[in-house]
Design a protein around this motif. Structure first.
Motif, PDB file in Angstrom:
ATOM      1  N   GLU A  35       0.821  -1.217   0.000  1.00  0.00           N
ATOM      2  CA  GLU A  35       0.000   0.000   0.000  1.00  0.00           C
ATOM      3  C   GLU A  35       0.852   1.262   0.000  1.00  0.00           C
ATOM      4  OE1 GLU A  35      -2.323  -3.382   1.300  1.00  0.00           O
ATOM      5  OE2 GLU A  35      -0.514  -2.495   2.209  1.00  0.00           O
ATOM      6  N   TRP A  36       2.020   1.232   0.641  1.00  0.00           N
ATOM      7  CA  TRP A  36       2.894   2.413   0.645  1.00  0.00           C
ATOM      8  C   TRP A  36       3.285   2.785  -0.787  1.00  0.00           C
ATOM      9  CZ3 TRP A  36       7.004   1.727   5.145  1.00  0.00           C
ATOM     10  CH2 TRP A  36       6.317   1.601   6.363  1.00  0.00           C
ATOM     11  N   GLY A  37       3.671   1.782  -1.542  1.00  0.00           N
ATOM     12  CA  GLY A  37       4.065   2.026  -2.929  1.00  0.00           C
ATOM     13  C   GLY A  37       2.899   2.484  -3.793  1.00  0.00           C
ATOM     14  N   LEU A  38       1.716   1.968  -3.521  1.00  0.00           N
ATOM     15  CA  LEU A  38       0.538   2.366  -4.296  1.00  0.00           C
ATOM     16  C   LEU A  38       0.194   3.842  -4.066  1.00  0.00           C
ATOM     17  CD1 LEU A  38      -1.721  -0.796  -3.858  1.00  0.00           C
ATOM     18  CD2 LEU A  38      -0.443  -0.092  -5.894  1.00  0.00           C
ATOM     19  N   VAL A  39       0.461   4.329  -2.849  1.00  0.00           N
ATOM     20  CA  VAL A  39       0.245   5.754  -2.584  1.00  0.00           C
ATOM     21  C   VAL A  39       1.240   6.585  -3.378  1.00  0.00           C
ATOM     22  CG1 VAL A  39       0.342   7.564  -0.817  1.00  0.00           C
ATOM     23  CG2 VAL A  39      -0.766   5.371  -0.303  1.00  0.00           C
ATOM     24  N   ARG A  40       2.498   6.162  -3.414  1.00  0.00           N
ATOM     25  CA  ARG A  40       3.513   6.905  -4.187  1.00  0.00           C
ATOM     26  C   ARG A  40       3.174   6.921  -5.672  1.00  0.00           C
ATOM     27  NH1 ARG A  40       6.936   3.890  -1.006  1.00  0.00           N
ATOM     28  NH2 ARG A  40       7.685   2.676  -2.781  1.00  0.00           N
ATOM     29  N   LYS A  41       2.543   5.853  -6.144  1.00  0.00           N
ATOM     30  CA  LYS A  41       2.165   5.782  -7.553  1.00  0.00           C
ATOM     31  C   LYS A  41       0.803   6.427  -7.842  1.00  0.00           C
ATOM     32  CE  LYS A  41       4.700   1.433  -8.180  1.00  0.00           C
ATOM     33  NZ  LYS A  41       4.567  -0.038  -8.404  1.00  0.00           N
ATOM     34  N   ARG A  42       0.224   7.028  -6.807  1.00  0.00           N
ATOM     35  CA  ARG A  42      -1.070   7.717  -6.916  1.00  0.00           C
ATOM     36  C   ARG A  42      -2.221   6.768  -7.258  1.00  0.00           C
ATOM     37  NH1 ARG A  42       0.791  11.947  -4.156  1.00  0.00           N
ATOM     38  NH2 ARG A  42       2.600  12.912  -5.190  1.00  0.00           N
ATOM     39  N   LYS A  43      -2.061   5.489  -6.918  1.00  0.00           N
ATOM     40  CA  LYS A  43      -3.134   4.528  -7.159  1.00  0.00           C
ATOM     41  C   LYS A  43      -4.045   4.383  -5.936  1.00  0.00           C
ATOM     42  CE  LYS A  43      -0.638   1.861 -10.650  1.00  0.00           C
ATOM     43  NZ  LYS A  43      -0.145   0.522 -11.059  1.00  0.00           N
ATOM     44  N   LEU A  44      -3.538   4.821  -4.793  1.00  0.00           N
ATOM     45  CA  LEU A  44      -4.319   4.891  -3.568  1.00  0.00           C
ATOM     46  C   LEU A  44      -4.038   6.240  -2.921  1.00  0.00           C
ATOM     47  CD1 LEU A  44      -3.913   1.412  -1.760  1.00  0.00           C
ATOM     48  CD2 LEU A  44      -5.998   2.346  -2.757  1.00  0.00           C
ATOM     49  N   SER A  45      -5.012   6.772  -2.214  1.00  0.00           N
ATOM     50  CA  SER A  45      -4.773   8.023  -1.504  1.00  0.00           C
ATOM     51  C   SER A  45      -4.216   7.722  -0.110  1.00  0.00           C
ATOM     52  CB  SER A  45      -6.065   8.831  -1.374  1.00  0.00           C
ATOM     53  OG  SER A  45      -6.965   8.200  -0.476  1.00  0.00           O
ATOM     54  N   ALA A  46      -3.390   8.642   0.397  1.00  0.00           N
ATOM     55  CA  ALA A  46      -2.811   8.459   1.727  1.00  0.00           C
ATOM     56  C   ALA A  46      -3.900   8.381   2.787  1.00  0.00           C
ATOM     57  CB  ALA A  46      -1.841   9.602   2.030  1.00  0.00           C
ATOM     58  N   SER A  47      -4.909   9.225   2.656  1.00  0.00           N
ATOM     59  CA  SER A  47      -5.986   9.224   3.650  1.00  0.00           C
ATOM     60  C   SER A  47      -6.727   7.899   3.669  1.00  0.00           C
ATOM     61  CB  SER A  47      -6.955  10.373   3.373  1.00  0.00           C
ATOM     62  OG  SER A  47      -7.524  10.255   2.073  1.00  0.00           O
ATOM     63  N   GLU A  48      -6.912   7.303   2.500  1.00  0.00           N
ATOM     64  CA  GLU A  48      -7.595   6.013   2.410  1.00  0.00           C
ATOM     65  C   GLU A  48      -6.776   4.918   3.082  1.00  0.00           C
ATOM     66  OE1 GLU A  48      -9.342   2.992  -1.078  1.00  0.00           O
ATOM     67  OE2 GLU A  48      -8.261   4.835  -1.618  1.00  0.00           O
ATOM     68  N   VAL A  49      -5.471   4.937   2.854  1.00  0.00           N
ATOM     69  CA  VAL A  49      -4.597   3.929   3.457  1.00  0.00           C
ATOM     70  C   VAL A  49      -4.571   4.075   4.972  1.00  0.00           C
ATOM     71  CG1 VAL A  49      -2.184   3.187   3.675  1.00  0.00           C
ATOM     72  CG2 VAL A  49      -3.178   3.595   1.411  1.00  0.00           C
ATOM     73  N   ARG A  50      -4.460   5.307   5.458  1.00  0.00           N
ATOM     74  CA  ARG A  50      -4.438   5.520   6.909  1.00  0.00           C
ATOM     75  C   ARG A  50      -5.751   5.086   7.547  1.00  0.00           C
ATOM     76  NH1 ARG A  50      -3.053  10.647   5.493  1.00  0.00           N
ATOM     77  NH2 ARG A  50      -4.928  11.417   6.544  1.00  0.00           N
ATOM     78  N   ARG A  51      -6.844   5.300   6.843  1.00  0.00           N
ATOM     79  CA  ARG A  51      -8.157   4.967   7.386  1.00  0.00           C
ATOM     80  C   ARG A  51      -8.377   3.451   7.430  1.00  0.00           C
ATOM     81  NH1 ARG A  51     -10.615   7.959   4.268  1.00  0.00           N
ATOM     82  NH2 ARG A  51     -11.272   6.478   2.663  1.00  0.00           N
ATOM     83  N   GLN A  52      -7.827   2.733   6.464  1.00  0.00           N
ATOM     84  CA  GLN A  52      -8.113   1.308   6.347  1.00  0.00           C
ATOM     85  C   GLN A  52      -7.044   0.391   6.947  1.00  0.00           C
ATOM     86  OE1 GLN A  52      -9.115   0.160   2.353  1.00  0.00           O
ATOM     87  NE2 GLN A  52     -10.649   1.770   2.109  1.00  0.00           N
ATOM     88  N   TYR A  53      -5.814   0.915   7.049  1.00  0.00           N
ATOM     89  CA  TYR A  53      -4.707   0.057   7.484  1.00  0.00           C
ATOM     90  C   TYR A  53      -3.998   0.626   8.711  1.00  0.00           C
ATOM     91  CZ  TYR A  53      -5.375  -2.043   2.880  1.00  0.00           C
ATOM     92  OH  TYR A  53      -5.913  -2.651   1.768  1.00  0.00           O
ATOM     93  N   LEU A  54      -3.294  -0.256   9.413  1.00  0.00           N
ATOM     94  CA  LEU A  54      -2.603   0.115  10.643  1.00  0.00           C
ATOM     95  C   LEU A  54      -1.148   0.508  10.408  1.00  0.00           C
ATOM     96  CD1 LEU A  54      -2.980   0.093  13.805  1.00  0.00           C
ATOM     97  CD2 LEU A  54      -1.998  -2.213  13.738  1.00  0.00           C
ATOM     98  N   HIS A  55      -0.554   0.071   9.304  1.00  0.00           N
ATOM     99  CA  HIS A  55       0.900   0.143   9.168  1.00  0.00           C
ATOM    100  C   HIS A  55       1.488   1.542   9.013  1.00  0.00           C
ATOM    101  CE1 HIS A  55      -0.398   0.338   5.045  1.00  0.00           C
ATOM    102  NE2 HIS A  55      -0.642  -0.979   4.941  1.00  0.00           N
ATOM    103  N   THR A  56       0.665   2.574   8.839  1.00  0.00           N
ATOM    104  CA  THR A  56       1.213   3.927   8.765  1.00  0.00           C
ATOM    105  C   THR A  56       1.161   4.636  10.113  1.00  0.00           C
ATOM    106  OG1 THR A  56      -0.929   4.906   8.185  1.00  0.00           O
ATOM    107  CG2 THR A  56       0.475   4.170   6.367  1.00  0.00           C
TER     108      THR A  56
END
Length: 379
Positions: free
Chosen positions: A266-287
């Motif tokens: 998911e970290w890489g997907l955010v860098r590639k603009r395929k996922l938003s940072a806010s979405e990853v933070r909301r759904q996952y624990l690893h950030t």
């Protein structure tokens, strides 16, 4: 008698009709209709003339909080370790006595600049700065040469206990401790702060996705991590490894976070603009800080065995199988309490346990005890 020191009047006392008094170079001002005086005071005088409120008094008849002695050693070391660039803000004091201000002239700007006469018999009570005072006193015992340096002091007329208590409340009413992230950003003495800033600005997996100023991320923030969380995690990662070289520290820490990045897609997907940072933070624990800190402690165990990436990188591979989704019930009670992420010491420890077990690593006796208590529901 007065002794001149570089333009500053450093007094040993001045005999007047009323007795002995301290004389300070001063500027007179008015605030809320009351006169006050901004002065310079030699550090050597600070322990002698500024009193603490008595600790044995009940809170309702004190004008200060009780001194937290645990804060003093760090403040003393700060002064002694940084004799060329330490900074202390002004003390604020109330004088229970008749102060006398003598301006350099009777009219114009000179009316506000002059000397403040404070009777030695006066009771001078600190409204703000008791910990600075205690630290100065302790530092002077180790380095008496500091006594010739000065600190700004703001003097008010003592208008009684109620006014002194109100001054304390007002002085602290809007005091806000700066976010830890901005403390790390601006700290140029701490080597770990320097290293953390370097990681945030140069690491290919972190650059552009670390919030440098605040220690919390808004719901719409485009960042994945906070600088304070990265600092805590990297501190845990490098603890006890004896790395003094900044370049080696950066290469080791950067290499570790790059290895983690490979295992968290998911970290890489955010860098590639395929996922938003806010979405990853909301759904996952690893950030979140609790997960980063736990990963840092996990990495520290592996690095203590070997600093060679060829030795520790393969051992991280099982992390790729972990379900980091916040909806994963395994996180409840470990990193999540009642649906909210918690970064308390206990929760970091339980999250570390979870990661260690996935990597097949043994738990220490203390970790095993905490794990058993968690499994019994004693959390």
């Amino acid at each position: 008698m007065r002794v001149g020191t570089g333009g500053l009047t450093r007094l040993a006392g001045d005999s007047t009709a009323a007795g002995f008094e301290y004389i300070f170079p001063s500027i007179r001002g008015v605030q809320a209709g009351r006169e006050y005086y901004v002065t310079m005071c030699p550090l050597s005088l600070i322990p002698k003339i500024f009193l603490f409120d008595e600790e044995e008094l009940a809170p309702e008849v004190r004008a200060q909080r009780i001194l937290n002695k645990g804060r003093i050693p760090a403040m003393v070391r700060y002064i002694l370790d940084n004799p060329d660039d330490y900074v202390f803000s002004a003390l604020t004091a109330s004088v229970d006595g008749t102060m006398r201000f003598v301006g350099v002239s009777d009219r114009g700007p000179g009316m506000r600049v002059g000397q403040l006469h404070v009777p030695m018999a006066s009771r001078v009570l600190l409204n703000d700065g008791q910990h600075r005072r205690a630290a100065i006193e302790a530092a002077l015992r180790e380095n008496p040469a500091l006594g010739d340096e000065t600190i700004a002091v703001v003097f008010f007329h003592d208008a009684g206990l109620e006014r002194s208590q109100q001054m304390f409340a007002d002085l602290n009413r809007h005091a806000v401790r700066p976010a830890k992230s901005i403390g790390v950003l601006y700290d140029h003495r701490d080597e770990l702060s320097k290293l953390t800033r370097l990681l945030a600005l140069k690491s290919p997996v972190l650059r552009g996705f670390v919030e440098m100023e605040t220690s919390t991320l808004s719901a719409r923030s485009g960042k994945l991590f906070t600088l304070s969380a990265l600092y805590s995690a990297t501190s845990a990662l490098l603890q006890g490894l004896g790395i003094d070289d900044e370049r080696q520290g950066y290469e080791l820490a950067s290499g570790f976070w790059e290895a983690i990045d490979v295992l968290i897609p998911e970290w890489g997907l955010v860098r590639k603009r395929k996922l938003s940072a806010s979405e990853v933070r909301r759904q996952y624990l690893h950030t979140h800080g609790v997960a980063l800190h736990a990963l840092g402690r996990l990495g520290n165990t592996l690095l203590h065995d070997s600093l060679d990436p060829e030795a520790w990188r393969p051992k991280l591979d099982p992390l790729g199988q972990i379900d980091w989704a916040r909806s994963n019930s395994a996180w409840e009670g470990r990193a999540i309490i009642g649906g909210r992420v918690s970064k308390s010491h206990q929760n970091v420890g339980l999250t570390v346990n979870y990661l260690r077990q996935h990597l097949g690593l043994e738990l220490s006796a203390e970790e095993q005890q905490a794990e058993e208590a968690y499994l019994r529901g004693e959390r």
